[in-house]
Scaffold this motif. Structure first.
Motif, PDB file in Angstrom:
ATOM      1  N   MET A   1      10.058  -1.058   1.604  1.00 47.08           N
ATOM      2  CA  MET A   1       9.207  -1.376   2.719  1.00 47.08           C
ATOM      3  C   MET A   1       8.174  -0.272   2.881  1.00 47.08           C
ATOM      4  O   MET A   1       8.528   0.836   3.253  1.00 47.08           O
ATOM      5  N   PRO A   2       6.928  -0.530   2.609  1.00 45.04           N
ATOM      6  CA  PRO A   2       5.909   0.498   2.813  1.00 45.04           C
ATOM      7  C   PRO A   2       5.628   0.738   4.295  1.00 45.04           C
ATOM      8  O   PRO A   2       5.525  -0.202   5.076  1.00 45.04           O
ATOM      9  N   LEU A   3       5.540   1.978   4.657  1.00 49.47           N
ATOM     10  CA  LEU A   3       5.144   2.355   6.006  1.00 49.47           C
ATOM     11  C   LEU A   3       3.689   2.761   5.946  1.00 49.47           C
ATOM     12  O   LEU A   3       3.297   3.541   5.088  1.00 49.47           O
ATOM     13  N   GLN A   4       2.914   2.244   6.839  1.00 47.60           N
ATOM     14  CA  GLN A   4       1.482   2.513   6.825  1.00 47.60           C
ATOM     15  C   GLN A   4       1.195   3.739   7.683  1.00 47.60           C
ATOM     16  O   GLN A   4       1.277   3.676   8.902  1.00 47.60           O
ATOM     17  N   LEU A  27       5.588  -3.203   6.646  1.00 45.85           N
ATOM     18  CA  LEU A  27       5.459  -4.445   5.894  1.00 45.85           C
ATOM     19  C   LEU A  27       6.692  -4.620   5.033  1.00 45.85           C
ATOM     20  O   LEU A  27       7.151  -3.673   4.403  1.00 45.85           O
ATOM     21  N   MET A  28       7.240  -5.823   4.990  1.00 47.23           N
ATOM     22  CA  MET A  28       8.424  -6.097   4.183  1.00 47.23           C
ATOM     23  C   MET A  28       8.090  -7.192   3.186  1.00 47.23           C
ATOM     24  O   MET A  28       7.471  -8.190   3.533  1.00 47.23           O
ATOM     25  N   ALA A  29       8.476  -7.000   1.932  1.00 50.90           N
ATOM     26  CA  ALA A  29       8.177  -7.964   0.875  1.00 50.90           C
ATOM     27  C   ALA A  29       9.336  -8.929   0.693  1.00 50.90           C
ATOM     28  O   ALA A  29      10.496  -8.539   0.751  1.00 50.90           O
ATOM     29  N   GLY A  34       5.586 -10.509  -3.635  1.00 46.19           N
ATOM     30  CA  GLY A  34       5.412  -9.627  -2.482  1.00 46.19           C
ATOM     31  C   GLY A  34       5.744  -8.190  -2.814  1.00 46.19           C
ATOM     32  O   GLY A  34       5.035  -7.259  -2.406  1.00 46.19           O
ATOM     33  N   ILE A  35       6.824  -7.985  -3.557  1.00 46.17           N
ATOM     34  CA  ILE A  35       7.208  -6.635  -3.982  1.00 46.17           C
ATOM     35  C   ILE A  35       6.103  -6.022  -4.824  1.00 46.17           C
ATOM     36  O   ILE A  35       5.719  -4.858  -4.624  1.00 46.17           O
ATOM     37  N   ASP A  36       5.561  -6.791  -5.758  1.00 49.71           N
ATOM     38  CA  ASP A  36       4.479  -6.290  -6.612  1.00 49.71           C
ATOM     39  C   ASP A  36       3.244  -5.928  -5.791  1.00 49.71           C
ATOM     40  O   ASP A  36       2.613  -4.891  -6.020  1.00 49.71           O
ATOM     41  N   ALA A  37       2.883  -6.771  -4.834  1.00 47.82           N
ATOM     42  CA  ALA A  37       1.704  -6.513  -4.003  1.00 47.82           C
ATOM     43  C   ALA A  37       1.873  -5.234  -3.192  1.00 47.82           C
ATOM     44  O   ALA A  37       0.964  -4.399  -3.126  1.00 47.82           O
ATOM     45  N   ALA A  41      -0.099  -1.524  -3.366  1.00 43.52           N
ATOM     46  CA  ALA A  41      -0.676  -0.882  -2.181  1.00 43.52           C
ATOM     47  C   ALA A  41      -0.217   0.569  -2.082  1.00 43.52           C
ATOM     48  O   ALA A  41      -1.004   1.461  -1.753  1.00 43.52           O
ATOM     49  N   VAL A  42       1.049   0.824  -2.381  1.00 46.08           N
ATOM     50  CA  VAL A  42       1.566   2.192  -2.346  1.00 46.08           C
ATOM     51  C   VAL A  42       0.878   3.048  -3.399  1.00 46.08           C
ATOM     52  O   VAL A  42       0.451   4.172  -3.127  1.00 46.08           O
ATOM     53  N   VAL A  43       0.729   2.519  -4.617  1.00 48.18           N
ATOM     54  CA  VAL A  43       0.051   3.254  -5.699  1.00 48.18           C
ATOM     55  C   VAL A  43      -1.386   3.573  -5.302  1.00 48.18           C
ATOM     56  O   VAL A  43      -1.916   4.640  -5.628  1.00 48.18           O
ATOM     57  N   ALA A  44      -2.023   2.680  -4.540  1.00 49.25           N
ATOM     58  CA  ALA A  44      -3.405   2.883  -4.101  1.00 49.25           C
ATOM     59  C   ALA A  44      -3.498   3.851  -2.912  1.00 49.25           C
ATOM     60  O   ALA A  44      -4.582   4.118  -2.422  1.00 49.25           O
ATOM     61  N   GLY A  45      -2.346   4.367  -2.458  1.00 48.64           N
ATOM     62  CA  GLY A  45      -2.362   5.345  -1.366  1.00 48.64           C
ATOM     63  C   GLY A  45      -2.400   4.739   0.017  1.00 48.64           C
ATOM     64  O   GLY A  45      -2.763   5.405   0.975  1.00 48.64           O
TER      65      GLY A  45
END
Length: 59
Positions: A1-4, A27-29, A34-37, A41-45
């Motif tokens: 789960m990415p935290l913004q 955000l939860m995939a 969804g996991i890939d997206a 986003a995480v790789v893009a910072g």
């Protein structure tokens, strides 16, 4: 789960823009797409990834 970590703006019902939400954004995939997206986003910072674990489980 990415935290913004950045503040996101929200639109109020009257159309005005709020400066920041009162709570954080998580955000939860669901599913591989969804996991890939979110991973991209995480790789893009655009956030960080955390993974839940059971209470008492070693890190």
């Amino acid at each position: 789960m990415p935290l913004q970590p950045q503040n996101s703006q929200s639109q109020r019902p009257d159309g005005s823009i709020g400066e920041q939400p009162g709570t954080g954004t998580v955000l939860m995939a669901l599913g591989q797409a969804g996991i890939d997206a979110l991973s991209r986003a995480v790789v893009a910072g655009l956030g960080i990834t955390v993974q839940p674990r059971k209470i008492g489980e070693a890190a």
